[in-house]
Write an enzyme that holds these catalytic residues in place. Structure first.
Site, PDB file in Angstrom:
ATOM      1  N   GLY A  46       9.715  11.819 -12.283  1.00  0.00           N
ATOM      2  CA  GLY A  46       8.610  11.020 -12.796  1.00  0.00           C
ATOM      3  C   GLY A  46       9.144   9.898 -13.656  1.00  0.00           C
ATOM      4  N   GLN A  51       8.852   3.738 -20.456  1.00  0.00           N
ATOM      5  CA  GLN A  51      10.293   4.057 -20.478  1.00  0.00           C
ATOM      6  C   GLN A  51      11.172   2.882 -20.072  1.00  0.00           C
ATOM      7  OE1 GLN A  51       9.490   7.867 -18.174  1.00  0.00           O
ATOM      8  NE2 GLN A  51      11.310   8.455 -19.308  1.00  0.00           N
ATOM      9  N   CYS A  91      13.839  14.865 -19.835  1.00  0.00           N
ATOM     10  CA  CYS A  91      13.283  13.515 -19.855  1.00  0.00           C
ATOM     11  C   CYS A  91      14.419  12.520 -19.704  1.00  0.00           C
ATOM     12  CB  CYS A  91      12.535  13.274 -21.170  1.00  0.00           C
ATOM     13  SG  CYS A  91      11.790  11.629 -21.277  1.00  0.00           S
ATOM     14  N   LEU A  92      14.215  11.526 -18.851  1.00  0.00           N
ATOM     15  CA  LEU A  92      15.251  10.510 -18.632  1.00  0.00           C
ATOM     16  C   LEU A  92      15.509   9.713 -19.912  1.00  0.00           C
ATOM     17  CD1 LEU A  92      14.123   9.317 -15.084  1.00  0.00           C
ATOM     18  CD2 LEU A  92      16.136  10.701 -15.639  1.00  0.00           C
ATOM     19  N   HIS A 133       3.364  14.968 -18.868  1.00  0.00           N
ATOM     20  CA  HIS A 133       4.549  14.402 -19.536  1.00  0.00           C
ATOM     21  C   HIS A 133       4.510  12.867 -19.452  1.00  0.00           C
ATOM     22  CE1 HIS A 133       9.150  14.511 -20.128  1.00  0.00           C
ATOM     23  NE2 HIS A 133       8.943  13.285 -19.703  1.00  0.00           N
ATOM     24  N   GLU A 134       4.159  12.334 -18.276  1.00  0.00           N
ATOM     25  CA  GLU A 134       4.119  10.866 -18.103  1.00  0.00           C
ATOM     26  C   GLU A 134       2.945  10.248 -18.872  1.00  0.00           C
ATOM     27  OE1 GLU A 134       6.795  10.009 -17.002  1.00  0.00           O
ATOM     28  OE2 GLU A 134       7.351  11.769 -15.822  1.00  0.00           O
ATOM     29  N   HIS A 137       3.951   9.737 -22.345  1.00  0.00           N
ATOM     30  CA  HIS A 137       4.777   8.537 -22.530  1.00  0.00           C
ATOM     31  C   HIS A 137       3.894   7.300 -22.743  1.00  0.00           C
ATOM     32  CE1 HIS A 137       8.959   9.655 -21.965  1.00  0.00           C
ATOM     33  NE2 HIS A 137       8.742  10.261 -20.805  1.00  0.00           N
TER      34      HIS A 137
HETATM   35  O1  GNR Z   1      12.971  14.029 -14.211  1.00  0.00           O
HETATM   36  C1  GNR Z   1      12.214  14.620 -14.979  1.00  0.00           C
HETATM   37  N1  GNR Z   1      12.113  15.973 -14.895  1.00  0.00           N
HETATM   38  C2  GNR Z   1      11.160  16.718 -15.554  1.00  0.00           C
HETATM   39  C3  GNR Z   1      11.312  18.106 -15.589  1.00  0.00           C
HETATM   40  C4  GNR Z   1      10.379  18.897 -16.209  1.00  0.00           C
HETATM   41  C5  GNR Z   1       9.287  18.318 -16.815  1.00  0.00           C
HETATM   42  C6  GNR Z   1       9.111  16.945 -16.805  1.00  0.00           C
HETATM   43  C7  GNR Z   1      10.038  16.154 -16.176  1.00  0.00           C
HETATM   44  S1  GNR Z   1       9.820  14.427 -16.131  1.00  0.00           S
HETATM   45  C8  GNR Z   1      11.460  13.877 -16.011  1.00  0.00           C
HETATM   46  C9  GNR Z   1      11.501  12.372 -15.789  1.00  0.00           C
HETATM   47  C10 GNR Z   1      10.950  11.675 -17.002  1.00  0.00           C
HETATM   48  O2  GNR Z   1      11.532  11.562 -18.048  1.00  0.00           O
HETATM   49  N2  GNR Z   1       9.735  11.221 -16.909  1.00  0.00           N
HETATM   50  O3  GNR Z   1       9.156  10.629 -17.963  1.00  0.00           O
HETATM   51 NI    NI Z   2      10.067  11.503 -19.708  1.00  0.00          NI
END
Ligand code: GNR
Ligand code: NI
Length: 176
Positions: A46, A51, A91-92, A133-134, A137
Protein backbone atom coordinates in the site's frame (compact mmCIF):
# COMPACT_ATOMS: atom_id res chain seq x y z
CA UNK A 1 5.54 7.17 -14.91
CA UNK A 2 7.97 8.10 -12.20
CA UNK A 3 9.28 6.51 -9.05
CA UNK A 4 8.88 8.97 -6.18
CA UNK A 5 10.88 9.38 -2.94
CA UNK A 6 9.21 8.06 0.22
CA UNK A 7 9.42 10.27 3.33
CA UNK A 8 10.63 8.58 6.51
CA UNK A 9 9.64 8.92 10.19
CA UNK A 10 10.06 11.32 11.98
CA UNK A 11 9.76 13.68 8.96
CA UNK A 12 7.17 16.35 9.97
CA UNK A 13 5.69 16.29 6.45
CA UNK A 14 4.21 12.86 7.31
CA UNK A 15 2.04 14.73 9.87
CA UNK A 16 0.20 16.92 7.34
CA UNK A 17 -3.51 16.31 6.81
CA UNK A 18 -4.23 15.68 3.14
CA UNK A 19 -6.98 17.66 1.37
CA UNK A 20 -9.81 16.16 -0.69
CA UNK A 21 -9.34 15.80 -4.45
CA UNK A 22 -11.75 18.13 -6.25
CA UNK A 23 -11.66 16.50 -9.65
CA UNK A 24 -10.00 13.32 -10.89
CA UNK A 25 -8.07 14.98 -13.71
CA UNK A 26 -4.89 14.05 -15.62
CA UNK A 27 -2.70 15.37 -12.78
CA UNK A 28 -4.38 12.97 -10.31
CA UNK A 29 -4.18 10.03 -12.75
CA UNK A 30 -0.43 10.68 -13.12
CA UNK A 31 -0.11 10.78 -9.31
CA UNK A 32 -1.99 7.43 -9.09
CA UNK A 33 0.34 5.83 -11.67
CA UNK A 34 3.43 7.19 -9.89
CA UNK A 35 2.13 5.91 -6.52
CA UNK A 36 1.60 2.42 -7.99
CA UNK A 37 5.08 2.41 -9.57
CA UNK A 38 6.66 3.59 -6.30
CA UNK A 39 4.71 0.99 -4.24
CA UNK A 40 5.62 -1.90 -6.59
CA UNK A 41 9.27 -0.84 -6.69
CA UNK A 42 9.59 -0.58 -2.87
CA UNK A 43 7.98 -3.20 -2.68
CA UNK A 44 4.93 -2.59 -0.48
CA UNK A 45 1.26 -3.57 -0.34
CA UNK A 46 0.00 0.00 0.00
CA UNK A 47 1.02 3.63 -0.36
CA UNK A 48 -0.62 6.95 0.51
CA UNK A 49 0.14 10.23 -1.33
CA UNK A 50 1.27 11.78 1.98
CA UNK A 51 4.25 9.40 1.98
CA UNK A 52 5.56 10.96 -1.25
CA UNK A 53 4.95 14.52 0.03
CA UNK A 54 1.74 15.06 -1.96
CA UNK A 55 -0.97 16.10 0.48
CA UNK A 56 -4.06 15.00 -1.42
CA UNK A 57 -6.44 12.20 -0.40
CA UNK A 58 -5.22 9.43 -2.70
CA UNK A 59 -4.10 5.92 -1.76
CA UNK A 60 -3.23 2.73 -3.61
CA UNK A 61 -2.96 -0.91 -2.51
CA UNK A 62 -2.23 -4.25 -4.14
CA UNK A 63 -2.15 -7.45 -2.07
CA UNK A 64 -1.48 -9.75 -5.04
CA UNK A 65 1.91 -11.36 -5.62
CA UNK A 66 2.06 -10.33 -9.28
CA UNK A 67 0.84 -6.69 -9.37
CA UNK A 68 -2.50 -7.97 -10.71
CA UNK A 69 -4.87 -6.31 -8.20
CA UNK A 70 -4.20 -2.58 -7.97
CA UNK A 71 -6.85 -0.79 -5.93
CA UNK A 72 -7.07 3.01 -6.18
CA UNK A 73 -9.08 4.95 -3.60
CA UNK A 74 -9.51 8.72 -3.92
CA UNK A 75 -11.18 10.65 -1.05
CA UNK A 76 -11.72 7.37 0.85
CA UNK A 77 -14.26 7.38 3.70
CA UNK A 78 -14.55 4.49 6.11
CA UNK A 79 -18.32 4.19 6.59
CA UNK A 80 -18.36 1.34 9.11
CA UNK A 81 -15.94 -0.70 11.18
CA UNK A 82 -16.60 -4.08 12.82
CA UNK A 83 -14.63 -6.50 14.92
CA UNK A 84 -11.07 -6.35 16.14
CA UNK A 85 -7.94 -7.84 14.63
CA UNK A 86 -4.28 -7.62 15.64
CA UNK A 87 -1.76 -7.63 12.79
CA UNK A 88 1.99 -7.22 12.67
CA UNK A 89 2.31 -4.04 10.60
CA UNK A 90 5.18 -2.46 8.75
CA UNK A 91 5.43 0.85 6.91
CA UNK A 92 7.61 2.04 4.04
CA UNK A 93 8.01 5.31 6.00
CA UNK A 94 9.27 3.41 9.08
CA UNK A 95 11.67 0.95 7.40
CA UNK A 96 12.60 -2.26 9.19
CA UNK A 97 10.07 -1.84 12.02
CA UNK A 98 7.27 -4.39 12.52
CA UNK A 99 4.85 -4.14 15.45
CA UNK A 100 1.42 -5.48 16.35
CA UNK A 101 -1.45 -3.03 15.87
CA UNK A 102 -5.16 -3.43 16.65
CA UNK A 103 -7.59 -2.44 13.85
CA UNK A 104 -11.15 -3.14 12.78
CA UNK A 105 -11.45 -6.59 11.16
CA UNK A 106 -14.17 -5.60 8.68
CA UNK A 107 -14.79 -2.20 7.10
CA UNK A 108 -16.96 -0.65 4.42
CA UNK A 109 -15.37 2.12 2.36
CA UNK A 110 -16.70 4.72 -0.02
CA UNK A 111 -14.32 6.43 -2.47
CA UNK A 112 -13.72 7.52 -6.05
CA UNK A 113 -11.81 5.20 -8.38
CA UNK A 114 -9.13 6.17 -10.96
CA UNK A 115 -11.89 7.14 -13.41
CA UNK A 116 -13.58 9.39 -10.86
CA UNK A 117 -16.52 7.01 -10.41
CA UNK A 118 -18.00 6.56 -6.94
CA UNK A 119 -17.40 3.09 -5.49
CA UNK A 120 -18.44 1.41 -2.26
CA UNK A 121 -16.71 -1.75 -1.10
CA UNK A 122 -16.22 -4.09 1.83
CA UNK A 123 -12.83 -5.24 3.04
CA UNK A 124 -11.72 -7.91 5.51
CA UNK A 125 -8.41 -9.13 6.85
CA UNK A 126 -5.17 -7.71 5.50
CA UNK A 127 -6.90 -5.51 2.89
CA UNK A 128 -9.00 -3.91 5.65
CA UNK A 129 -5.84 -3.39 7.73
CA UNK A 130 -4.01 -1.88 4.77
CA UNK A 131 -6.85 0.54 3.90
CA UNK A 132 -7.05 1.70 7.54
CA UNK A 133 -3.23 2.13 7.64
CA UNK A 134 -3.32 4.22 4.42
CA UNK A 135 -6.32 6.32 5.55
CA UNK A 136 -4.36 7.10 8.73
CA UNK A 137 -1.45 8.39 6.57
CA UNK A 138 -3.87 10.82 4.86
CA UNK A 139 -4.68 12.21 8.33
CA UNK A 140 -0.99 12.50 9.29
CA UNK A 141 -1.09 9.41 11.50
CA UNK A 142 1.48 6.58 11.57
CA UNK A 143 1.19 3.02 12.92
CA UNK A 144 3.91 3.84 15.49
CA UNK A 145 1.41 6.30 17.06
CA UNK A 146 -0.43 3.24 18.43
CA UNK A 147 2.70 2.13 20.33
CA UNK A 148 3.99 3.45 23.65
CA UNK A 149 5.99 6.71 23.73
CA UNK A 150 9.02 4.65 24.84
CA UNK A 151 8.80 2.29 21.84
CA UNK A 152 8.25 5.22 19.46
CA UNK A 153 11.30 7.05 20.88
CA UNK A 154 13.43 3.91 20.47
CA UNK A 155 12.28 3.54 16.86
CA UNK A 156 13.12 7.23 16.19
CA UNK A 157 16.64 6.78 17.61
CA UNK A 158 17.20 3.51 15.74
CA UNK A 159 16.15 5.01 12.37
CA UNK A 160 18.26 8.14 12.89
CA UNK A 161 21.28 5.99 13.74
CA UNK A 162 20.71 3.80 10.66
CA UNK A 163 20.48 6.89 8.42
CA UNK A 164 23.68 8.36 9.90
CA UNK A 165 25.49 5.09 9.20
CA UNK A 166 24.12 5.08 5.67
CA UNK A 167 25.39 8.65 5.11
CA UNK A 168 28.91 7.77 6.29
CA UNK A 169 29.03 4.47 4.46
CA UNK A 170 26.43 4.46 1.69
CA UNK A 171 25.43 1.16 0.10
CA UNK A 172 27.27 0.81 -3.19
CA UNK A 173 25.10 1.07 -6.28
CA UNK A 174 25.13 -2.16 -8.30
CA UNK A 175 27.65 -2.09 -11.15
CA UNK A 176 25.69 -2.49 -14.37
O1 GNR B 1 3.98 -2.66 2.69
C1 GNR B 1 3.29 -2.50 3.69
N1 GNR B 1 2.95 -3.59 4.43
C2 GNR B 1 2.02 -3.57 5.45
C3 GNR B 1 1.94 -4.68 6.29
C4 GNR B 1 1.02 -4.73 7.31
C5 GNR B 1 0.18 -3.66 7.51
C6 GNR B 1 0.24 -2.54 6.70
C7 GNR B 1 1.15 -2.50 5.68
S1 GNR B 1 1.22 -1.11 4.63
C8 GNR B 1 2.88 -1.15 4.12
C9 GNR B 1 3.13 -0.10 3.05
C10 GNR B 1 2.95 1.27 3.65
O2 GNR B 1 3.72 1.81 4.39
N2 GNR B 1 1.83 1.88 3.37
O3 GNR B 1 1.57 3.08 3.90
NI1 NI C 1 2.63 3.15 5.77
Amino acid sequence: MAKLTILEFPDPRLRRKAVAVESVDEKIKTLVDDLLETMYDAPGIGLAATQVDVHMRVLVTDLSEDKSAPLVLINPEILSRDGVEVTEEGCLSVPGVYEKVERAEHITVKALDRDGNSVEMEAHGLLAVCIQHECDHLDGKLFVDYLSELKRQRIRTRLQKARRLDQDQPHKAPAI
